[in-house]
Design a protein around this motif. Structure first.
Motif, PDB file in Angstrom:
ATOM      1  N   MET A   1       0.809  -1.181   0.000  1.00  0.00           N
ATOM      2  CA  MET A   1       0.000   0.000   0.000  1.00  0.00           C
ATOM      3  C   MET A   1       0.858   1.254   0.000  1.00  0.00           C
ATOM      4  O   MET A   1       0.516   2.215  -0.680  1.00  0.00           O
ATOM      5  CB  MET A   1      -0.911  -0.042   1.231  1.00  0.00           C
ATOM      6  N   ALA A   2       1.944   1.235   0.706  1.00  0.00           N
ATOM      7  CA  ALA A   2       2.840   2.383   0.752  1.00  0.00           C
ATOM      8  C   ALA A   2       3.465   2.610  -0.613  1.00  0.00           C
ATOM      9  O   ALA A   2       3.701   3.749  -1.024  1.00  0.00           O
ATOM     10  CB  ALA A   2       3.925   2.179   1.801  1.00  0.00           C
ATOM     11  N   GLU A   3       3.715   1.494  -1.336  1.00  0.00           N
ATOM     12  CA  GLU A   3       4.294   1.623  -2.674  1.00  0.00           C
ATOM     13  C   GLU A   3       3.321   2.315  -3.622  1.00  0.00           C
ATOM     14  O   GLU A   3       3.725   3.087  -4.479  1.00  0.00           O
ATOM     15  CB  GLU A   3       4.661   0.240  -3.215  1.00  0.00           C
ATOM     16  N   VAL A   4       2.033   2.046  -3.454  1.00  0.00           N
ATOM     17  CA  VAL A   4       1.016   2.696  -4.277  1.00  0.00           C
ATOM     18  C   VAL A   4       0.983   4.186  -3.959  1.00  0.00           C
ATOM     19  O   VAL A   4       0.892   5.024  -4.851  1.00  0.00           O
ATOM     20  CB  VAL A   4      -0.375   2.056  -4.040  1.00  0.00           C
ATOM     21  N   GLY A   5       1.079   4.548  -2.680  1.00  0.00           N
ATOM     22  CA  GLY A   5       1.076   5.953  -2.257  1.00  0.00           C
ATOM     23  C   GLY A   5       2.291   6.689  -2.809  1.00  0.00           C
ATOM     24  O   GLY A   5       2.182   7.821  -3.262  1.00  0.00           O
ATOM     25  N   ILE A   6       3.450   6.027  -2.767  1.00  0.00           N
ATOM     26  CA  ILE A   6       4.665   6.627  -3.301  1.00  0.00           C
ATOM     27  C   ILE A   6       4.527   6.803  -4.808  1.00  0.00           C
ATOM     28  O   ILE A   6       4.921   7.835  -5.374  1.00  0.00           O
ATOM     29  CB  ILE A   6       5.905   5.785  -2.953  1.00  0.00           C
ATOM     30  N   GLY A   7       3.932   5.855  -5.487  1.00  0.00           N
ATOM     31  CA  GLY A   7       3.714   5.942  -6.935  1.00  0.00           C
ATOM     32  C   GLY A   7       2.797   7.105  -7.278  1.00  0.00           C
ATOM     33  O   GLY A   7       3.012   7.810  -8.270  1.00  0.00           O
ATOM     34  N   ILE A   8       1.765   7.297  -6.443  1.00  0.00           N
ATOM     35  CA  ILE A   8       0.836   8.417  -6.685  1.00  0.00           C
ATOM     36  C   ILE A   8       1.569   9.750  -6.487  1.00  0.00           C
ATOM     37  O   ILE A   8       1.422  10.679  -7.284  1.00  0.00           O
ATOM     38  CB  ILE A   8      -0.393   8.311  -5.759  1.00  0.00           C
ATOM     39  N   VAL A   9       2.380   9.834  -5.431  1.00  0.00           N
ATOM     40  CA  VAL A   9       3.122  11.058  -5.164  1.00  0.00           C
ATOM     41  C   VAL A   9       4.105  11.333  -6.289  1.00  0.00           C
ATOM     42  O   VAL A   9       4.211  12.462  -6.783  1.00  0.00           O
ATOM     43  CB  VAL A   9       3.861  10.968  -3.798  1.00  0.00           C
ATOM     44  N   ILE A  10       4.819  10.299  -6.724  1.00  0.00           N
ATOM     45  CA  ILE A  10       5.758  10.460  -7.839  1.00  0.00           C
ATOM     46  C   ILE A  10       4.998  10.876  -9.102  1.00  0.00           C
ATOM     47  O   ILE A  10       5.443  11.747  -9.847  1.00  0.00           O
ATOM     48  CB  ILE A  10       6.579   9.171  -8.062  1.00  0.00           C
ATOM     49  N   GLY A  11       3.829  10.302  -9.340  1.00  0.00           N
ATOM     50  CA  GLY A  11       2.992  10.668 -10.484  1.00  0.00           C
ATOM     51  C   GLY A  11       2.579  12.126 -10.430  1.00  0.00           C
ATOM     52  O   GLY A  11       2.613  12.839 -11.437  1.00  0.00           O
ATOM     53  N   TRP A  12       2.199  12.590  -9.226  1.00  0.00           N
ATOM     54  CA  TRP A  12       1.816  13.988  -9.054  1.00  0.00           C
ATOM     55  C   TRP A  12       3.010  14.908  -9.297  1.00  0.00           C
ATOM     56  O   TRP A  12       2.881  15.953  -9.937  1.00  0.00           O
ATOM     57  CB  TRP A  12       1.264  14.227  -7.630  1.00  0.00           C
ATOM     58  N   ILE A  13       4.152  14.505  -8.794  1.00  0.00           N
ATOM     59  CA  ILE A  13       5.362  15.324  -8.980  1.00  0.00           C
ATOM     60  C   ILE A  13       5.709  15.423 -10.458  1.00  0.00           C
ATOM     61  O   ILE A  13       5.988  16.504 -10.977  1.00  0.00           O
ATOM     62  CB  ILE A  13       6.538  14.753  -8.158  1.00  0.00           C
ATOM     63  N   ILE A  14       5.655  14.278 -11.149  1.00  0.00           N
ATOM     64  CA  ILE A  14       5.934  14.279 -12.592  1.00  0.00           C
ATOM     65  C   ILE A  14       4.908  15.137 -13.327  1.00  0.00           C
ATOM     66  O   ILE A  14       5.256  15.926 -14.221  1.00  0.00           O
ATOM     67  CB  ILE A  14       5.980  12.840 -13.142  1.00  0.00           C
ATOM     68  N   SER A  15       3.629  15.030 -12.947  1.00  0.00           N
ATOM     69  CA  SER A  15       2.572  15.836 -13.568  1.00  0.00           C
ATOM     70  C   SER A  15       2.824  17.321 -13.341  1.00  0.00           C
ATOM     71  O   SER A  15       2.669  18.141 -14.258  1.00  0.00           O
ATOM     72  CB  SER A  15       1.207  15.465 -12.999  1.00  0.00           C
ATOM     73  N   LEU A  16       3.215  17.695 -12.128  1.00  0.00           N
ATOM     74  CA  LEU A  16       3.501  19.091 -11.827  1.00  0.00           C
ATOM     75  C   LEU A  16       4.693  19.596 -12.636  1.00  0.00           C
ATOM     76  O   LEU A  16       4.669  20.715 -13.158  1.00  0.00           O
ATOM     77  CB  LEU A  16       3.758  19.270 -10.327  1.00  0.00           C
TER      78      LEU A  16
END
Length: 94
Positions: A1-16
Protein backbone atom coordinates in the motif's frame (compact mmCIF):
# COMPACT_ATOMS: atom_id res chain seq x y z
CA UNK A 1 0.00 0.00 0.00
CA UNK A 2 2.84 2.38 0.75
CA UNK A 3 4.29 1.62 -2.67
CA UNK A 4 1.02 2.70 -4.28
CA UNK A 5 1.08 5.95 -2.26
CA UNK A 6 4.66 6.63 -3.30
CA UNK A 7 3.71 5.94 -6.93
CA UNK A 8 0.84 8.42 -6.68
CA UNK A 9 3.12 11.06 -5.16
CA UNK A 10 5.76 10.46 -7.84
CA UNK A 11 2.99 10.67 -10.48
CA UNK A 12 1.82 13.99 -9.05
CA UNK A 13 5.36 15.32 -8.98
CA UNK A 14 5.93 14.28 -12.59
CA UNK A 15 2.57 15.84 -13.57
CA UNK A 16 3.50 19.09 -11.83
CA UNK A 17 6.91 19.14 -13.51
CA UNK A 18 5.37 18.48 -16.93
CA UNK A 19 2.68 21.11 -16.31
CA UNK A 20 5.36 23.61 -15.31
CA UNK A 21 7.39 22.84 -18.43
CA UNK A 22 4.34 23.19 -20.65
CA UNK A 23 3.25 26.43 -18.98
CA UNK A 24 6.83 27.72 -19.07
CA UNK A 25 7.03 26.98 -22.81
CA UNK A 26 3.72 28.76 -23.43
CA UNK A 27 4.85 31.68 -21.33
CA UNK A 28 8.06 32.01 -23.35
CA UNK A 29 6.09 31.78 -26.58
CA UNK A 30 3.55 34.36 -25.39
CA UNK A 31 6.34 36.61 -24.14
CA UNK A 32 8.01 36.33 -27.54
CA UNK A 33 4.74 37.22 -29.28
CA UNK A 34 4.22 40.21 -26.97
CA UNK A 35 7.73 41.45 -27.71
CA UNK A 36 7.10 41.06 -31.46
CA UNK A 37 3.80 42.95 -31.17
CA UNK A 38 5.53 45.75 -29.27
CA UNK A 39 8.14 45.92 -32.01
CA UNK A 40 5.39 46.00 -34.67
CA UNK A 41 3.57 48.79 -32.83
CA UNK A 42 6.77 50.83 -32.56
CA UNK A 43 7.40 50.38 -36.31
CA UNK A 44 3.81 51.39 -37.14
CA UNK A 45 4.25 54.53 -35.03
CA UNK A 46 7.44 55.38 -36.92
CA UNK A 47 5.67 54.88 -40.25
CA UNK A 48 2.70 56.93 -39.06
CA UNK A 49 5.01 59.80 -38.05
CA UNK A 50 6.88 59.51 -41.35
CA UNK A 51 3.61 59.58 -43.30
CA UNK A 52 2.41 62.58 -41.26
CA UNK A 53 5.66 64.42 -42.01
CA UNK A 54 5.32 63.62 -45.73
CA UNK A 55 1.72 64.81 -45.73
CA UNK A 56 2.77 68.06 -44.06
CA UNK A 57 5.58 68.50 -46.59
CA UNK A 58 3.22 67.89 -49.53
CA UNK A 59 0.70 70.29 -48.01
CA UNK A 60 3.35 73.01 -47.77
CA UNK A 61 4.50 72.32 -51.35
CA UNK A 62 0.88 72.44 -52.57
CA UNK A 63 0.25 75.73 -50.77
CA UNK A 64 3.46 77.19 -52.23
CA UNK A 65 2.49 76.02 -55.72
CA UNK A 66 -1.00 77.44 -55.27
CA UNK A 67 0.44 80.83 -54.28
CA UNK A 68 2.68 80.75 -57.38
CA UNK A 69 -0.30 79.89 -59.60
CA UNK A 70 -2.31 82.73 -58.05
CA UNK A 71 0.60 85.13 -58.66
CA UNK A 72 0.93 84.02 -62.29
CA UNK A 73 -2.83 84.33 -62.85
CA UNK A 74 -2.70 87.86 -61.44
CA UNK A 75 0.24 88.71 -63.72
CA UNK A 76 -1.70 87.36 -66.72
CA UNK A 77 -4.74 89.46 -65.79
CA UNK A 78 -2.51 92.53 -65.45
CA UNK A 79 -0.89 91.93 -68.85
CA UNK A 80 -4.31 91.37 -70.48
CA UNK A 81 -5.60 94.58 -68.92
CA UNK A 82 -2.56 96.53 -70.17
CA UNK A 83 -3.07 95.04 -73.66
CA UNK A 84 -6.76 95.99 -73.64
CA UNK A 85 -5.94 99.55 -72.58
CA UNK A 86 -3.27 99.77 -75.30
CA UNK A 87 -5.76 98.50 -77.90
CA UNK A 88 -8.30 101.13 -76.80
CA UNK A 89 -5.68 103.88 -77.04
CA UNK A 90 -4.70 102.72 -80.56
CA UNK A 91 -8.31 102.74 -81.71
CA UNK A 92 -8.85 106.27 -80.45
CA UNK A 93 -5.67 107.61 -82.01
CA UNK A 94 -6.04 109.20 -85.47
Amino acid sequence: MAEVGIGIVIGWIISLILTYLIVRGDFDRLNSEVMQLKSDVAQERKWKEHDRALAEDYKLKYESSQRRVNTLEHEIETIEHIRNVADQIRRRSP
